[in-house]
Motif scaffolding. Structure first.
Motif, short mmCIF file in Angstrom:
data_model
loop_
_atom_site.label_atom_id
_atom_site.label_comp_id
_atom_site.label_asym_id
_atom_site.label_seq_id
_atom_site.Cartn_x
_atom_site.Cartn_y
_atom_site.Cartn_z
N PRO A 6 0.87 -1.24 0.13
CA PRO A 6 -0.02 0.03 -0.11
C PRO A 6 1.02 1.48 0.15
CG PRO A 6 0.10 -0.96 2.16
CD PRO A 6 0.95 -1.89 1.45
N LYS A 7 0.31 2.37 -0.29
CA LYS A 7 0.83 3.67 -0.36
C LYS A 7 0.87 3.95 1.05
CE LYS A 7 0.43 8.34 -2.10
NZ LYS A 7 1.58 8.64 -2.45
N GLU A 8 2.03 4.49 1.74
CA GLU A 8 2.25 5.04 3.27
C GLU A 8 1.07 6.29 3.31
OE1 GLU A 8 3.56 3.40 5.28
OE2 GLU A 8 4.19 1.66 4.34
N ILE A 9 0.47 6.26 4.29
CA ILE A 9 -0.56 7.66 4.49
C ILE A 9 -0.14 8.33 5.73
CG2 ILE A 9 -2.31 6.69 3.16
CD1 ILE A 9 -3.67 5.81 5.58
N ILE A 61 -6.24 1.83 -1.46
CA ILE A 61 -5.55 0.97 -0.55
C ILE A 61 -6.49 0.11 -0.03
CG2 ILE A 61 -6.42 2.62 1.26
CD1 ILE A 61 -3.83 2.31 2.94
N GLU A 62 -7.88 0.44 -0.20
CA GLU A 62 -8.96 -0.98 0.42
C GLU A 62 -8.75 -2.09 -0.71
OE1 GLU A 62 -10.30 3.04 2.01
OE2 GLU A 62 -9.56 2.37 -0.14
N GLU A 63 -8.42 -1.78 -1.94
CA GLU A 63 -8.19 -3.06 -2.62
C GLU A 63 -7.08 -3.84 -2.58
OE1 GLU A 63 -9.96 -1.80 -6.86
OE2 GLU A 63 -8.42 -0.54 -6.37
N VAL A 64 -5.99 -3.13 -2.21
CA VAL A 64 -4.77 -3.53 -1.76
C VAL A 64 -4.94 -4.42 -0.74
CG1 VAL A 64 -2.42 -3.21 -1.07
CG2 VAL A 64 -3.27 -1.77 -2.82
N TYR A 65 -5.44 -4.19 0.43
CA TYR A 65 -5.58 -4.97 1.85
C TYR A 65 -6.72 -6.11 1.10
CZ TYR A 65 -3.18 -2.19 5.01
OH TYR A 65 -2.21 -1.56 5.80
N GLU A 79 -4.76 4.78 12.17
CA GLU A 79 -6.31 4.60 12.35
C GLU A 79 -7.24 4.16 11.36
OE1 GLU A 79 -9.75 6.21 15.13
OE2 GLU A 79 -8.16 7.40 14.91
N LYS A 80 -6.83 5.04 10.28
CA LYS A 80 -7.64 4.79 9.07
C LYS A 80 -7.37 3.39 8.37
CE LYS A 80 -7.89 6.48 4.27
NZ LYS A 80 -7.30 7.73 3.32
N GLU A 81 -6.29 2.79 8.73
CA GLU A 81 -5.94 1.38 8.08
C GLU A 81 -6.47 -0.05 9.14
OE1 GLU A 81 -1.94 1.32 5.92
OE2 GLU A 81 -1.90 2.75 7.42
N TYR A 82 -6.70 0.58 10.27
CA TYR A 82 -7.22 -0.46 11.29
C TYR A 82 -8.21 -1.60 10.81
CZ TYR A 82 -4.55 2.10 14.83
OH TYR A 82 -3.66 2.77 15.62
N SER A 83 -9.11 -1.02 10.08
CA SER A 83 -10.34 -2.00 9.83
C SER A 83 -10.15 -2.67 8.33
CB SER A 83 -11.67 -0.99 9.74
OG SER A 83 -11.38 -0.13 8.48
N LEU A 84 -8.92 -2.25 7.92
CA LEU A 84 -8.82 -2.97 6.66
C LEU A 84 -8.05 -4.32 7.04
CD1 LEU A 84 -7.52 0.08 4.41
CD2 LEU A 84 -9.75 -1.02 4.49
N ILE A 85 -7.60 -4.29 7.99
CA ILE A 85 -6.63 -5.47 8.37
C ILE A 85 -7.39 -6.70 8.94
CG2 ILE A 85 -4.50 -6.30 9.79
CD1 ILE A 85 -3.63 -3.62 9.79
#
Length: 366
Positions: A6-9, A61-65, A79-85
């Motif tokens: 993913p692209k770092e945010i 980023i959602e597609e990558v995860y 925090e934005k990524e937590y739910s994607l993991i």
């Protein structure tokens, strides 16, 4: 295996977890690599570079995860990524769990496998995936410290190297590990007078042997630190305890003993910082002042030099990425005890004791 980059945010984080060279090594072994659009742009790698070696470029980023089994990053998820993991994910990145309870709780809740670069440990106790970024951060600490000593930025107005007829500036380095040695090397190269402190006499003997005469060593104690901060212009905090919170070597009351305009740079900020007054800052707003002392506490210092940093990091992470992809995380960690040390959280449980200790949690209760 399906691997996502993913692209770092995180604020002003321009590094990327994998270069086109890394993608090439994975795709030639029949792994699928998903790279988020523009993920490598900040480091000088373009989408076409990744496409040319077989990567699949995804817009979000959602597609990558969603499409990946293993995520290879640079910085900890925000925090934005937590739910994607999700539970099926293996996440391989810097985590620094001991400095963030919300991140730790989020990764426990995700039930993903979290393998932290910073705790991958060789038999000799060295940290092969932390070392290159420590080298970058140690050198940058002097580069940034020298800049913020300038008067327009509220520093003392000291040129570290001095000039003929004027003594050089004084630099105090706390910690004689990778960060400290690289900082001392850079400061000495500028011509500054350097004092480097540690409690490890073996390290101090090594520094004494390899550094020029204007780098002096001293045993680290509160008494000695209090003595030296009174007349040193730039103070570098580079103390690391593997996986645990950094010790607070400079307390708030000590700031009043420093001269106005002294600059302190906390390279240990990712692990909670070794100054009591440390709070993480960003490249966008890197400094703050307390008691007339300039604090530089950027949590991703190497992100400011992403081309150098990305290459230095991926040089050492790629062999482990290949091992994880080829064998799966369980077999890879069974075979490679160095990699096994990187396991921090597995299936909702902390498996690295120092993280539990940082929050006074019982690892047995996990």
């Amino acid at each position: 295996m399906k691997i996502g980059v993913p692209k770092e945010i995180k604020n002003n984080e321009n590094r990327v977890g994998m270069t086109p060279a890394g993608v090439f090594e994975l795709t030639r072994k029949n792994h699928t690599v998903f790279v988020q659009k523009d993920a490598g742009f900040g480091s000088g790698f373009f989408d076409q570079d990744y496409k040319d070696v077989g990567a699949i470029i995804l817009d979000t980023i959602e597609e990558v995860y969603a499409f990946s089994e293993m995520i290879v990053k640079v910085k900890e998820p925000i925090e934005k990524e937590y739910s994607l993991i999700k539970p099926h994910h293996v996440v391989f990145t810097y985590f620094h769990f001991a400095s963030s309870e919300p991140l730790t709780k989020a990764m426990l809740k995700s039930k993903a496998v979290c393998i932290a670069y910073e705790t991958v440990e060789d038999k000799d106790g060295s940290l092969p995936l932390l070392t290159p970024m420590s080298e970058v951060a140690g050198r940058m600490a002097i580069q940034q410290g020298a800049k913020y000593l300038e008067k327009p930025i509220k520093g003392r107005g000291v040129l570290l190297g001095g000039v003929p007829g004027v003594p050089p500036g004084k630099v105090l380095v706390l910690g004689a590990g990778t960060v400290g040695i690289q900082a001392a090397k850079m400061a000495a190269g500028l011509g500054a007078h350097v004092t480097i402190m540690d409690i490890n006499m073996k390290q101090l003997r090594y520094v004494n042997d390899v550094m020029p005469n204007h780098v002096v060593t001293e045993f680290s104690s509160e008494y000695n630190i209090r003595k030296r901060i009174k007349d040193h212009d730039l103070i570098i905090g580079g103390v690391l305890i593997k996986g645990a919170k950094a010790p607070k070597l400079i307390t708030k009351d000590m700031l009043k003993e420093m001269r106005p305009g002294t600059v302190i740079v906390d390279v240990a900020v990712d692990q909670g910082g070794c100054f009591e007054t440390t709070k993480a800052t960003t490249h966008e707003d890197p400094t703050y002042i307390i008691d007339d002392v300039v604090h530089y506490c950027v949590a991703n210092m190497p992100g400011a030099v992403p081309y150098t940093s990305t290459l230095a990091l991926t040089n050492v992470t790629l062999p482990y990425v290949l091992k994880l992809a080829n064998l799966g995380w369980e077999d890879a960690c069974k075979i490679d005890k160095t990699l096994e040390k990187g396991l921090n959280i597995v299936d909702g449980k902390i498996v690295y004791e120092e993280i539990a200790e940082a929050f006074n949690w019982s690892i047995e209760a996990m």
